[in-house]
Design a protein around this motif. Structure first.
Motif, PDB file in Angstrom:
ATOM      1  N   LEU A 292      17.462 132.466  70.877  1.00 32.85           N
ATOM      2  CA  LEU A 292      18.741 132.917  69.880  1.00 32.85           C
ATOM      3  C   LEU A 292      19.228 134.669  70.190  1.00 32.85           C
ATOM      4  CD1 LEU A 292      18.908 131.936  66.500  1.00 32.85           C
ATOM      5  CD2 LEU A 292      19.497 134.382  66.960  1.00 32.85           C
TER       6      LEU A 292
ATOM      7  N   ARG B 244       4.244 132.406  67.101  1.00 31.47           N
ATOM      8  CA  ARG B 244       3.779 131.696  66.096  1.00 31.47           C
ATOM      9  C   ARG B 244       2.381 131.642  66.234  1.00 31.47           C
ATOM     10  NH1 ARG B 244       8.840 127.402  66.911  1.00 31.47           N
ATOM     11  NH2 ARG B 244      10.532 128.936  67.282  1.00 31.47           N
TER      12      ARG B 244
ATOM     13  N   TYR C  88       8.313 130.612  56.713  1.00 28.27           N
ATOM     14  CA  TYR C  88       8.208 130.828  58.151  1.00 28.27           C
ATOM     15  C   TYR C  88       7.084 130.005  58.994  1.00 28.27           C
ATOM     16  CZ  TYR C  88       7.987 132.679  62.742  1.00 28.27           C
ATOM     17  OH  TYR C  88       7.999 133.105  64.278  1.00 28.27           O
TER      18      TYR C  88
ATOM     19  N   ASP D 212      20.423 128.455  63.242  1.00 29.12           N
ATOM     20  CA  ASP D 212      19.202 127.864  63.333  1.00 29.12           C
ATOM     21  C   ASP D 212      18.418 127.165  62.040  1.00 29.12           C
ATOM     22  OD1 ASP D 212      17.982 126.902  65.540  1.00 29.12           O
ATOM     23  OD2 ASP D 212      17.029 128.552  66.125  1.00 29.12           O
ATOM     24  N   TYR D 213      17.567 126.498  62.483  1.00 31.87           N
ATOM     25  CA  TYR D 213      16.826 125.523  61.521  1.00 31.87           C
ATOM     26  C   TYR D 213      16.097 126.162  60.352  1.00 31.87           C
ATOM     27  CZ  TYR D 213      12.683 127.023  64.105  1.00 31.87           C
ATOM     28  OH  TYR D 213      11.668 127.817  64.707  1.00 31.87           O
ATOM     29  N   GLN D 214      15.943 127.540  60.496  1.00 34.71           N
ATOM     30  CA  GLN D 214      15.427 128.211  59.624  1.00 34.71           C
ATOM     31  C   GLN D 214      16.222 128.571  58.438  1.00 34.71           C
ATOM     32  OE1 GLN D 214      15.833 129.451  62.586  1.00 34.71           O
ATOM     33  NE2 GLN D 214      14.069 130.271  63.663  1.00 34.71           N
TER      34      GLN D 214
ATOM     35  N   ARG E 123      15.488 136.264  62.385  1.00 29.10           N
ATOM     36  CA  ARG E 123      14.940 137.253  62.941  1.00 29.10           C
ATOM     37  C   ARG E 123      16.210 138.286  63.266  1.00 29.10           C
ATOM     38  NH1 ARG E 123       9.731 137.626  64.894  1.00 29.10           N
ATOM     39  NH2 ARG E 123       8.739 135.881  65.289  1.00 29.10           N
TER      40      ARG E 123
HETATM   41  O1  F6P Z   1      15.482 128.577  69.728  1.00 26.98           O
HETATM   42  C1  F6P Z   1      14.700 128.477  68.736  1.00 26.98           C
HETATM   43  C2  F6P Z   1      13.980 129.608  67.954  1.00 26.98           C
HETATM   44  O2  F6P Z   1      13.222 129.432  66.938  1.00 26.98           O
HETATM   45  C3  F6P Z   1      15.046 130.319  67.823  1.00 26.98           C
HETATM   46  O3  F6P Z   1      15.547 130.572  66.379  1.00 26.98           O
HETATM   47  C4  F6P Z   1      14.318 131.716  68.070  1.00 26.98           C
HETATM   48  O4  F6P Z   1      15.030 132.443  69.046  1.00 26.98           O
HETATM   49  C5  F6P Z   1      13.132 131.320  69.175  1.00 26.98           C
HETATM   50  O5  F6P Z   1      13.055 129.904  68.877  1.00 26.98           O
HETATM   51  C6  F6P Z   1      12.005 132.080  68.804  1.00 26.98           C
HETATM   52  O6  F6P Z   1      11.298 131.629  67.799  1.00 26.98           O
HETATM   53  P1  F6P Z   1      10.670 132.702  66.440  1.00 26.98           P
HETATM   54  O7  F6P Z   1      11.601 133.436  65.946  1.00 26.98           O
HETATM   55  O8  F6P Z   1       9.859 131.609  65.813  1.00 26.98           O
HETATM   56  O9  F6P Z   1       9.695 133.694  67.179  1.00 26.98           O
END
Ligand code: F6P
Ligand code: ADP
Length: 520
Positions: A36, A316, A86, A142-144, A19
């Motif tokens: 993050l 999400r 995603y 991060d994992y993405q 993001r």
């Molecule tokens: O900390 C894990 C995480 O996936 C981060 O990458 C992100 O800041 C947070 O959770 C929020 O997730 P998303 O970007 O899916 O809303």
């Protein structure tokens, strides 16, 4: 910025994260949710460079981050990519898998293809941003985006690259369930440094490499993974933190004073217990509600003297498990209030389903007598660090209940630790915490706040950039040594530059020299 500039500190940074840090919300440009962004945003404000990330569907993004010269490099994704990369692979496959399979990970080939394709787009955009700033450090998050480090290496050999995982890494037995496990490991090992919040996650990663890449002639030496071409990938433990100075500032702003006055009126004569989370099944919100319910059941007097407020930021909600969680949380809140609201009194459980600004959160942190941080598993958890910082800044005597299954539990031993899986035990831990003397609680808050201040996010960044620079320098020295004294035989062993060890034979067609190309 804290501390002196050390290796890597004066270099630009190209951050690559799923993001971008800002999106267009109800009140104009707002910070994107999650740990993050909370951690990286202030850091990028002190480093020139660029931030490559998904635009989240927002059009007309500003060219640079407000308050800094950091260039925003937005990536647009199609609806199908958002669904499959995603919501699908990132958040219905990897997220549950990396969180100890606490929900069952779903494995779909089409999601994997989308993940690979979107990672390729990120890799290309990152490489282009790095072409514009050749002295920059690439920092992937991060994992993405676990394939991106290797993709950057293929496009820009010798590029200093770090990767930080913001979530846990599970035991090798759980990670091994992933059908595309080798490709993910290969992607990560494109970095010079792969870093984690805790030693436990780092150890799990190293053991996953040993278990799953043993046919690829990799070798784990201490903290490093040595690849067949001799390149060493360093692993590091680096618990992330917050901008403690910024939260200290929020704690004493006039707007915060004002908010606190209004909230104090609303929760007059009540002890306030608080929960603040993204609405995520890893956060233990259901267990927390059930523990509060038990507390009220056992202690009728508390039904009119405590309030539990859960603030949940939507997250999400296109993923099935998240929608179900929202429904379940709302059912529990309704049931508990139905059972335990005394006629003529306020409800014992309050629930806000929305995002708040950091300043608004600071007012809640300041007023709360206890913060309940009860994840079933959480890579770090920054909310607890924000709470102790604000409490301390206001001389508060709040108490922090902290799940032992968070990365933060290692760092904050003065918290009241708890096991959220033991719901009844949790309800007793809340009672215990509320019974501690104000002096004991204040001392614990002060000790934890001092730790967060000393190990703030700026220090985390300095350490990480220094580590990446050091590791990348060691790799380029190795390459220079190779060039100066080339090896004459193919059987030079794992550190023999440019050759596969004799036992492994020659690289096969279709493989990258010394390292393999991810399979489809
Ligand atoms: O900390 C894990 C995480 O996936 C981060 O990458 C992100 O800041 C947070 O959770 C929020 O997730 P998303 O970007 O899916 O809303
Ligand atoms: P995660 O990364 O899983 O979301 P963290 O605890 O590490 O969890 O970080 C969550 C971040 O999101 C914190 O900085 C916190 O302040 C912020 N946050 C949590 N709930 C809300 C909310 N309701 N409104 C705004 N920000 C929130």
């Amino acid at each position: 910025m804290n501390g002196t500039l050390i290796d890597g500190q004066d270099r630009p940074v190209v951050a690559v994260a799923n993001r971008l840090p800002v999106h267009h919300g109800d009140n104009g440009w707002e910070l994107s949710p999650g740990g993050l962004v909370t951690a990286l945003r202030p850091v990028m404000a002190t480093h020139p460079g660029a931030w490559v990330g998904w635009d989240g569907g927002t059009k007309g993004l500003p060219p640079t981050l407000p308050d800094s010269g950091v260039r925003l490099v937005p990536i647009g994704l199609s609806a199908a990519q958002v669904r499959n990369y995603y919501h699908g692979f990132a958040n219905a496959t990897l997220w549950p898998l990396l969180h100890n399979a606490i929900e069952k990970p779903r494995f779909e080939q089409a999601w994997w293809y989308a993940y690979r394709d979107v990672n390729t787009i990120f890799g290309e955009r990152a490489a282009a941003a790095l072409d514009d700033q050749p002295d920059a450090i690439a920092w992937v998050h991060d994992y993405q985006l676990m394939l991106v480090p290797q993709l950057i290496r293929e496009r820009r050999g010798g590029q200093p690259t770090g990767f930080f995982l913001h979530v846990p890494w599970p035991s090798p037995g759980i990670f091994a369930r992933l059908p595309w496990r080798e490709q993910i490991l290969t992607g990560l090992l494109g970095a010079d440094v792969v870093a984690f919040h805790t030693d436990e996650y780092r150890g799990n990663f190293l053991r996953s490499c040993v278990r799953l890449l043993r046919d690829d002639d990799i070798e784990v030496r201490g903290d490093s993974v040595v690849l067949p071409d001799g390149r060493a990938v360093t692993t590091a433990t680096a618990p992330i933190s917050i901008d403690a100075a910024e939260f200290t500032q929020h704690a004493v702003e006039p707007e915060t004073d004002n908010d606190i006055r209004l909230l104090a009126e609303q929760f007059r004569d009540r002890t306030l217990l608080l929960g603040v989370d993204r609405l995520d099944y890893t956060k233990g919100i259901i267990e927390r509600l059930l523990a509060v319910e038990m507390l009220l059941e056992r202690n009728p007097g508390l039904r009119t003297s405590i309030s539990f407020l859960q603030i949940a930021v939507p997250s999400r909600d296109d993923v099935r498990e998240y929608r179900q969680l929202r429904t379940t949380v709302e059912q529990h809140v309704g049931r508990i209030n139905g059972l335990y609201t005394e006629p003529g009194s306020d409800v014992p459980v309050h629930y806000l389903y929305r995002g708040l600004s950091q300043q608004q959160l600071a007012a809640y942190y300041a007023l709360a007598d206890a913060l309940l941080v009860t994840p079933l598993i959480d890579g770090m958890n920054l909310v607890c660090k924000e709470y102790v910082t604000v409490q301390n800044a206001r001389g508060g005597s709040g108490v922090l209940l902290l799940s032992e299954f968070t990365g933060a539990a290692d760092e904050l031993p003065q918290a009241v630790h708890c096991n959220p899986f033991d719901v009844e035990g949790l309800s007793y831990r809340i009672e215990y915490a509320l019974g501690l003397t104000a002096d004991t609680r204040r001392a614990a808050i002060a000790a934890m706040a001092a730790h967060v201040r000393d190990y703030d996010v700026y220090r985390w960044v300095s350490d990480q950039l220094a580590e990446i620079t050091k590791a990348a320098t060691a790799v380029s020295r190795l390459s220079a040594d190779r060039a100066a004294s080339p090896c004459t035989a193919g059987g030079g062993g794992a550190l023999c530059p440019g050759h596969w060890p004799a036992a492994a034979g020659r690289p096969q067609p279709g493989r990258a020299p010394g390292w393999r190309t991810p399979r489809r």
